[in-house]
Design a protein around this motif. Structure first.
Motif, PDB file in Angstrom:
ATOM      1  N   SER A  61       0.836  -1.206   0.000  1.00  9.69           N
ATOM      2  CA  SER A  61       0.000   0.000   0.000  1.00  9.69           C
ATOM      3  C   SER A  61       0.869   1.252   0.000  1.00  9.69           C
ATOM      4  O   SER A  61       0.531   2.254  -0.638  1.00  9.69           O
ATOM      5  CB  SER A  61      -0.924  -0.009   1.226  1.00  9.69           C
ATOM      6  N   ASP A  80      -4.146  -2.388  -5.556  1.00  7.26           N
ATOM      7  CA  ASP A  80      -3.532  -2.797  -4.292  1.00  7.26           C
ATOM      8  C   ASP A  80      -4.394  -3.908  -3.695  1.00  7.26           C
ATOM      9  O   ASP A  80      -5.620  -3.867  -3.774  1.00  7.26           O
ATOM     10  CB  ASP A  80      -3.465  -1.602  -3.328  1.00  7.26           C
ATOM     11  N   ILE A 127      -4.728   2.915   3.137  1.00  6.80           N
ATOM     12  CA  ILE A 127      -4.344   2.942   4.557  1.00  6.80           C
ATOM     13  C   ILE A 127      -3.062   2.133   4.733  1.00  6.80           C
ATOM     14  O   ILE A 127      -2.953   1.012   4.225  1.00  6.80           O
ATOM     15  CB  ILE A 127      -5.455   2.330   5.437  1.00  6.80           C
ATOM     16  N   THR A 159      -4.583  -4.157   4.656  1.00  3.33           N
ATOM     17  CA  THR A 159      -5.434  -4.035   3.471  1.00  3.33           C
ATOM     18  C   THR A 159      -6.319  -5.272   3.335  1.00  3.33           C
ATOM     19  O   THR A 159      -5.822  -6.401   3.402  1.00  3.33           O
ATOM     20  CB  THR A 159      -4.568  -3.888   2.200  1.00  3.33           C
TER      21      THR A 159
HETATM   22 MG    MG Z   1      -1.712  -2.844   2.377  1.00  5.76          MG
END
Ligand code: MG
Ligand code: GTP
Length: 446
Positions: free
Chosen positions: A231, A271, A244, A252
């Motif tokens: 991320s 992602d 985040i 995630t």
């Molecule tokens: Mg992540």
């Protein structure tokens, strides 16, 4: 009542809303009569004529510039009229309603360009380039769409179609002289010409693949074990805190999508949840979705924590990746390991946190996509690539047939199929169904 080419069609050609100027476009056999009714006279061809636009009772609905293009030297190949009035939705609606009351039909999306195609003003690849130019998301895409509109792809395709015609003539001549067919084929150097054709088709496929990439972009899925910095890398590439990031492995869960432009190449980043064995049902679902994204990707960015290196986890991930999928291996967090940024031995070393090495990744991604960003590109669609690939297949079958000494009738049939498939690109051989699908994605008034 079914649409007919005899209909005169009308549409508001400018986008809905308020603007300085708004354009109503009319095309078809009844255009001149309609011009006389609305303008009181037929404007001189291809001259800007100022005039009031009249309603049914002779009242002025609006005033502005009228442009009359007699067919066949017009965009659609038919008589066309453009009325440039004030750009307000109500006033433009009044003008369009007046055209409909005078017997016009409201144009379908893309119908003006469809008529241009049907009347031989543009071929199908050029007609598609019109839509691509309008929708171009970058200056590079716009330049390439322009090249396709000017016929960069069509010229190549037509040259190949001519070469195929020449070959068919030679092969079909052999059909008429069955006793001497092998000699005739040899004398005509059919095998050598087929080899040459294959090379040219392959070059065109490479160019079209570039063009399709420019139009559709590269789908890159960021994958790896939890906490590797996936991320963080997404955020670095899109230059904002889209995802985040925490120090907790398994942060995630949902799939997150962002698009950035790499010098004109649209990069669709995805992602995903860190891949590992998990008992948590929410995390399991995230991992399932991550794998579904990987299945549909053009390439995978495998993110590894450089301090940990590639271990069993990465080996397990690699083993499950689809075989054909390109994998770009990135070692992250080099600010902690002190490694030199950049590419070494097939691995890209970088730090998502401080950004070192990320430019090398950007360059690598462009190269990976085969994206040169050169001026010679023409914008192509998957449809074109698909047709070219099938054409290459028919030519290969013809070469094989010839190599094993098959009769000319088999070779002739493969060449016929190759020609038909290639002709789909410019619309020489296209079904109504295909045309319907292509033009329905256009905007109204184009
Ligand atoms: Mg992540
Ligand atoms: N020092 C350093 N820390 C980093 C770097 N990249 C990420 N981190 C840290 O590593 C931790 C995990 O980062 P994330 O980006 O959330 O990792 P992830 O791979 O998305 O993790 P999951 O979503 O849990 O799979 C965070 O504390 C980040 O601040 C880096 O380049 N250097």
């Amino acid at each position: 009542m079914a649409d007919s080419p005899e209909d005169t069609i009308a549409a508001i050609a400018t986008p809905p809303g308020f603007g300085g100027v708004g354009v109503v476009r009319i095309s078809g056999p009844n255009t001149a009569a309609l011009a006389r009714a609305i303008l009181g006279r037929l404007p001189a061809p291809r001259h800007a004529t100022y005039a009031p636009f009249l309603g049914e009772q002779g009242e002025t609905l609006d005033d502005g510039i009228a442009l009359f293009f007699p067919g066949p030297r017009s965009y659609t190949g038919e008589d066309t009229l453009e009325l440039q009035g004030h750009g307000g939705p109500v006033v433009l609606d009044l003008l369009l309603s007046r055209c409909l009351a005078l017997g016009c039909r409201a144009a379908r999306p893309g119908e003006f360009t469809e008529r241009a195609f049907l009347n031989g003003r543009l071929d199908l690849a050029q007609a598609e380039a019109v839509a691509d130019l309008i929708e171009a998301g970058s200056a590079q895409a716009a330049r390439s769409a322009r090249r396709a509109l000017e016929g960069a792809l069509s010229h190549e395709v037509n040259a190949l179609l001519d070469a195929l015609t020449g070959l068919r003539v030679s092969v079909e001549a052999a059909l008429d002289f069955p006793d001497e067919d092998v000699d005739i084929l040899r004398e005509a150097q059919v095998q050598a010409r087929l080899a040459d054709l294959s090379g040219r088709i392959d070059r065109l496929i490479r160019g079209a693949a570039q063009g399709a990439l420019l139009r559709e972009g590269l789908r890159l899925v960021i994958a790896g074990r939890p906490n590797a910095g996936k991320s963080s890398l997404l955020n670095r590439l899109v230059r904002r805190e889209a995802a985040i990031v925490t120090h907790i492995p398994g942060t995630t869960r949902d799939v997150l999508r962002e698009t950035v432009s790499l010098d004109g190449l649209p990069l669709h980043l995805v992602d995903t949840a860190g891949l590992r064995e998990s008992d948590d049902p929410v995390e399991q679902e995230g991992i399932r979705r991550a794998w579904a994204e990987i299945e549909a990707a053009d390439a995978v960015l495998l993110v590894v924590d450089d301090a940990l290196g590639e271990g069993e986890e990465e080996a397990a991930i690699r083993a499950r990746l689809p075989g054909h999928l390109p994998v770009i291996c990135v070692h992250n967090k080099i600010d902690l390991t002190g490694r030199v940024p950049g590419k070494q031995g097939g691995v890209l070393y970088l730090s998502a946190q401080d950004g070192q090495g990320v430019d090398s990744l950007r360059e690598h991604l462009k190269a990976q996509a085969g994206f040169s960003g050169g001026e010679g590109l023409f914008l192509a669609r998957r449809r074109h690539l698909d047709a070219l690939t099938r054409t290459a297949g028919h030519v290969a079958t013809a070469r094989d047939a010839l190599a094993v000494g098959a009769g000319p009738e088999l070779v002739a049939e493969d060449l016929r199929l190759a020609q038909e498939t290639l002709g789909e690109i410019t619309g020489r051989f296209s079904s109504d169904d295909l045309l319907g699908r292509i033009f329905s994605t256009f905007c109204i008034g184009k």
